[in-house]
Design a protein around this motif. Structure first.
Motif: not given
Length: 416
Positions: A258-260, A265-267, A272-274
Motif C-alpha cells: 500500500d503506497r498511500q 497488503r494482506t487479507d 500476502t499477494s504471494a
C-alpha cells in the motif's frame, strides 16, 4: 522453478514481538517441523515497549524485553540467525537469500517491522541525533539522560512523551517541539490532547506547540535549533516523528504494498499477494473484518495478535485477525489504555467522563475515561488510571450509546 518442499522450514524474517510470537505459537500449537528466524539485530526477538518505558526508567534490564532467552530457541529446535539480514526473497521459487546463501522455505512470515522516520535537517546538522526504535538506540539514549542536562525532543507523539517522562524522572531539563496544535492532536483531538499537554507542563516540561522549525546546528556544547525565529540550545536532541514500515524486501519481491498508508497488503488472515507468504506486525496492512477496511497498526498488542493469527493459519485453523486495536502508555504516574481506531473518517464528538487532573507534579492525571464518537457510535475509548474500566471500554467500542449517559458518572459503565 523449485517447488516448496514439505521438509523446508517455516522462515520468519524479523526480530520483534510478532516474529517471536509466531514461533512460540507454532511450537505450543504442536508444529513439529523446522523453523528458522532471521533478524538483522544481534539480539533474539524482543518487545519494543520496554525501550521507552521500564528500561528508560531503570526498572529492569533490556534483557527483560526478550520474548525468550536465547537458549529457548535451541531448546525448541528453532534455528535462530541473529545479525543476519535477509537481502532477497523469491516467492516463485520459495527461497530467501541471507549472508550470501540461498535457503528454501515452506512458508514465509514477513515481520520486518518499522524503522524510525528520520529528519534530514537533523541528520545533516553534524550533531549527535538520537532515535528510539532498536535495542542499541535505547542503550545510547539512556546513557545520555544525565541529571542537569538539557534535552530537546522533536515530536510530541507517544514515544516522545514517554521519553520526556523518563527524562524528567532522571532530572533532565526537557523541551518538546511539536508542530501540531497539541501533542497527540491527530489521535486524541483538542480536549484530550490538551490534558496530556497539561500533564507534561505540570511536570516541568517546556512544551511548545504549533512551532516552526528552522536550521539545526551542531555547536561545541551540543545542539542549537531554530524555533519560531529563536535559538534553543540543548545538550542532546531526540527525534520522534513516527515510523516507516520496512517493506523493502516485499517491494523488491513484487508483493502488493500500500503506497498511500504503507505496509504490505494482506487479507484478514494475514496472507500476502504471494502464495505461502504472510505479513505480521507493523509491516502488515491487513483487511479488518470488524472495521471493514485495511488497517496498519504499530502497537504491541497487534504484534501479538498477528503472531497468533499467522501461527494458527500455518497450523491449518483458518483464523482471521479481528481484534480491535489496543495500546497503552505510562507517563509519570499516569497509566492509560486505549481501544479502537476512528480511521480516516475520524470522529465528530469526544465525551470525557470524570475529571482529568494535572495541577502539579504530584498529580497522576486523575481518573477518567474518554470516548470518541462518530454519528453516535463509539469508535474508540480510553481510560486513565481506571484499571477496572478496560473490559467496559472494549465492550462499548463499536456500540451506540447516549452521549449524555456516557458522560454521567452516576451511570455505571456496566449499565451502558
Amino acid at each position: 522453478m523449485a517447488e516448496p518442499s514439505t521438509t523446508a522450514p517455516v522462515v520468519v524474517v524479523g526480530g520483534g514481538l510478532a516474529a517471536g510470537t509466531v514461533v512460540t505459537e507454532l511450537r505450543e500449537g504442536g508444529y513439529d517441523g523446522p523453523i528458522a528466524v532471521y533478524t538483522d539485530e544481534a539480539h533474539p526477538p524482543y518487545e519494543r515497549p520496554p525501550l521507552s518505558k521500564d528500561f528508560m526508567l531503570d526498572k529492569g534490564p533490556l534483557s527483560d524485553a526478550l520474548v525468550h532467552p536465547e537458549d529457548w530457541y535451541a531448546q525448541h529446535r528453532v534455528d535462530l540467525h541473529t545479525s543476519t539480514p535477509v537481502t532477497a526473497i523469491d516467492p516463485a521459487r520459495h527461497t530467501i537469500t541471507a549472508a550470501g546463501n540461498e535457503a528454501t522455505y515452506s512458508s514465509l512470515v514477513l515481520a520486518t517491522g518499522s524503522r524510525a522516520r528520520h529528519l534530514p535537517s537533523a541528520d545533516d546538522s553534524g550533531a549527535e541525533v538520537h532515535y528510539l526504535r532498536q535495542w542499541d538506540d535505547a542503550e545510547r539514549l539512556r546513557a545520555a539522560l544525565t541529571e542537569g542536562s538539557r534535552l530537546a525532543l522533536i515530536g510530541g507523539g507517544w514515544i516522545g512523551l514517554e521519553i520526556a517522562s523518563a527524562a524528567r524522572k532522571h532530572g533532565v531539563d526537557v523541551v518538546i517541539l511539536e508542530m501540531a496544535p497539541q501533542p497527540l492532536h491527530a489521535v486524541l483531538g483538542d480536549e484530550v490532547a490538551g490534558h496530556f499537554a497539561d500533564l507534561h507542563r505540570a511536570h516541568g516540561v517546556d512544551l511548545r506547540t504549533g512551532v516552526e522549525l528552522g536550521a539545526i546546528r551542531s555547536t561545541p556544547d551540543g545542539v542549537e535549533i531554530e524555533v519560531d525565529g529563536d535559538a534553543v540550545s540543548v545538550d542532546r536532541l531526540v527525534v520522534g516523528i513516527g515510523a516507516v514500515p520496512d517493506v523493502s524486501l516485499a517491494e523488491a519481491a513484487g508483493l502488493t504494498v500500500d503506497r498511500q498508508s504503507g505496509g504490505v497488503r494482506t487479507d484478514s488472515r494475514l496472507r500476502t499477494s504471494a502464495a505461502d507468504v504472510y505479513a505480521a506486525g507493523d509491516v502488515a496492512n491487513a483487511d479488518h473484518p470488524v472495521l471493514g477496511r485495511p488497517l496498519r497498526v504499530e502497537h504491541w498488542d497487534t504484534a501479538i495478535q498477528h503472531g497468533k493469527v499467522v501461527a494458527a493459519n500455518l497450523l491449518g485453523q483458518d483464523t482471521q485477525h479481528d481484534a480491535l486495536p489496543y495500546f497503552f502508555t505510562d507517563q509519570y504516574d499516569l497509566g492509560m489504555e486505549y481501544v479502537g481506531n476512528p480511521g480516516p473518517a475520524g470522529f465528530d464528538r469526544v465525551v470525557v467522563r470524570g475529571t482529568p487532573d494535572a495541577r502539579d507534579e504530584s498529580s497522576d492525571g486523575g481518573t477518567w475515561t474518554a470516548w470518541w464518537l462518530r454519528d453516535g457510535t463509539i469508535v474508540a475509548g480510553m481510560h486513565v488510571n481506571d484499571w477496572d474500566a478496560i473490559d467496559d471500554v472494549r465492550r462499548l467500542v463499536g456500540t451506540r450509546v447516549d452521549p449524555d449517559r456516557l458522560a454521567d458518572e452516576r451511570v455505571p459503565l456496566g449499565d451502558l
